[in-house]
Design an enzyme around this catalytic site. Structure first.
Site, mmCIF file in Angstrom:
data_model
loop_
_atom_site.group_PDB
_atom_site.id
_atom_site.type_symbol
_atom_site.label_atom_id
_atom_site.label_comp_id
_atom_site.label_asym_id
_atom_site.label_seq_id
_atom_site.Cartn_x
_atom_site.Cartn_y
_atom_site.Cartn_z
ATOM 1 N N ILE A 94 -11.878 4.724 4.046
ATOM 2 C CA ILE A 94 -11.728 3.648 3.220
ATOM 3 C C ILE A 94 -11.768 4.418 1.583
ATOM 4 O O ILE A 94 -12.557 4.951 1.427
ATOM 5 C CB ILE A 94 -13.088 2.885 3.286
ATOM 6 C CG1 ILE A 94 -13.185 2.542 4.638
ATOM 7 C CG2 ILE A 94 -12.761 1.651 2.322
ATOM 8 C CD1 ILE A 94 -11.939 1.681 5.437
ATOM 9 N N ASN A 101 -0.923 0.599 1.836
ATOM 10 C CA ASN A 101 -1.482 1.019 3.270
ATOM 11 C C ASN A 101 -0.363 0.607 4.177
ATOM 12 O O ASN A 101 -0.029 -0.635 4.059
ATOM 13 C CB ASN A 101 -2.952 0.730 3.344
ATOM 14 C CG ASN A 101 -3.315 1.165 4.699
ATOM 15 O OD1 ASN A 101 -3.293 2.170 5.138
ATOM 16 N ND2 ASN A 101 -3.829 0.087 5.525
ATOM 17 N N HIS A 117 -0.722 -0.329 8.169
ATOM 18 C CA HIS A 117 -1.683 -0.775 9.372
ATOM 19 C C HIS A 117 -0.827 -1.074 10.472
ATOM 20 O O HIS A 117 0.055 -2.080 10.512
ATOM 21 C CB HIS A 117 -2.494 -2.018 8.857
ATOM 22 C CG HIS A 117 -3.743 -2.229 9.710
ATOM 23 N ND1 HIS A 117 -4.802 -1.225 9.995
ATOM 24 C CD2 HIS A 117 -3.817 -3.253 10.511
ATOM 25 C CE1 HIS A 117 -5.510 -2.119 10.848
ATOM 26 N NE2 HIS A 117 -5.111 -3.009 11.233
ATOM 27 N N ASP A 155 -7.136 -3.134 -1.557
ATOM 28 C CA ASP A 155 -8.132 -3.399 -2.477
ATOM 29 C C ASP A 155 -9.478 -2.845 -1.840
ATOM 30 O O ASP A 155 -9.501 -2.222 -0.943
ATOM 31 C CB ASP A 155 -8.046 -5.053 -2.743
ATOM 32 C CG ASP A 155 -8.444 -5.979 -1.375
ATOM 33 O OD1 ASP A 155 -8.806 -5.347 -0.390
ATOM 34 O OD2 ASP A 155 -8.409 -6.996 -1.262
HETATM 35 C C1 GAR Z 1 -0.081 4.520 11.787
HETATM 36 O O1 GAR Z 1 0.319 3.719 13.044
HETATM 37 C C2 GAR Z 1 -0.923 3.814 11.027
HETATM 38 O O2 GAR Z 1 -0.363 2.304 10.785
HETATM 39 C C3 GAR Z 1 -2.227 3.901 11.508
HETATM 40 O O3 GAR Z 1 -2.321 5.234 11.924
HETATM 41 C C4 GAR Z 1 -1.119 5.434 12.173
HETATM 42 C C5 GAR Z 1 -0.616 6.783 11.627
HETATM 43 O O4 GAR Z 1 0.468 7.704 12.202
HETATM 44 N N1 GAR Z 1 -3.317 3.673 10.373
HETATM 45 C C6 GAR Z 1 -4.409 3.108 10.737
HETATM 46 O O5 GAR Z 1 -4.765 2.844 11.723
HETATM 47 C C7 GAR Z 1 -5.316 2.726 9.650
HETATM 48 N N2 GAR Z 1 -6.330 2.022 9.965
HETATM 49 P P1 GAR Z 1 1.310 8.934 11.615
HETATM 50 O O6 GAR Z 1 0.004 9.746 11.353
HETATM 51 O O7 GAR Z 1 2.086 9.314 12.868
HETATM 52 O O8 GAR Z 1 1.952 8.273 10.445
#
Ligand code: GAR
Length: 198
Positions: free
Chosen positions: A92, A105, A107, A139
């Site tokens: 965070i 971001n 998600h 935010d």
């Molecule tokens: C992605 O799917 C992203 O949305 C998620 O982690 C993955 C990273 O993949 N993020 C979260 O869960 C944030 N809470 P990557 O390292 O292969 O881009």
């Protein structure tokens, strides 16, 4: 081009999609640095492979989150980014970073459903038949900022967290590349949670 710093914690497949997009000068983005909260991750290797400067700011190297946030803000300031992209960054962000920068971001769920660090597992456990991904402005809440884009993905009967996450990432990469490029080229205005990219 707009100066972009990408923050990562893991595999960096979203980072790779952004790096690939910058091969086209018309995309309007220069990734000036990649920052992480840990080392020895594939995402940092990807950056190094493309000669993009990297930095690591670990929570554990600081007395508290406020000090960590300040250290991250100092690193970011050194690169003067127009935009910061959190692409699989699993921390965070603190007040200082958010005061200094516009942060996007990505998600892996259709917010406001399933915020937090285990979105794909949570959606699967709930039994939703459709999930997806969301790009939003960050935010001070957890995955609560104004939404920029969303894409839906079907959940299959035999999905595991890995198979569903892989299907989500396929569309997430395209969504993030599109949103970051449009923000970089056109900027945005924000009125009551409603984001407009002219
Ligand atoms: C992605 O799917 C992203 O949305 C998620 O982690 C993955 C990273 O993949 N993020 C979260 O869960 C944030 N809470 P990557 O390292 O292969 O881009």
């Amino acid at each position: 081009p707009a100066r972009v710093v990408v923050l990562v914690s893991g595999t960096g497949s979203n980072l790779q999609a952004l790096i690939d997009a910058t091969a086209d000068p018309g995309y309007g983005v220069e990734i000036v640095a990649v920052g992480a909260d840990r080392d020895a991750i594939l995402a940092l290797e990807r950056a190094e492979r493309h000669q993009i400067p990297t930095f690591v700011v670990r929570v554990g190297d600081h007395p508290d989150r406020t000090a960590w946030d300040a250290a991250l803000a100092t690193q970011l300031a050194a690169y003067g980014p127009d935009l910061v992209v959190s692409a699989g960054f699993m921390k965070i962000l603190g007040e200082q970073v958010l005061a200094d920068h516009t942060v996007v971001n990505t998600h892996p769920a259709l917010l406001p459903a399933f915020p937090g660090a285990h979105a794909v597992a949570d959606a699967l456990a709930y039994g939703v038949r459709v999930s997806g991904c969301t790009a939003h402005l960050v935010d001070s809440g957890v995955d609560t900022g104004p939404i920029l884009a969303q894409r839906a993905v079907p959940v299959e009967d035999d999905d595991t967290e890995d198979t569903l996450h892989a299907r989500i990432k396929d569309v997430e990469h395209a969504m993030l590349v599109d949103v970051v490029g449009r923000l970089a080229r056109h900027g945005h205005t924000l009125t009551d949670r409603k984001v407009t990219i002219p």
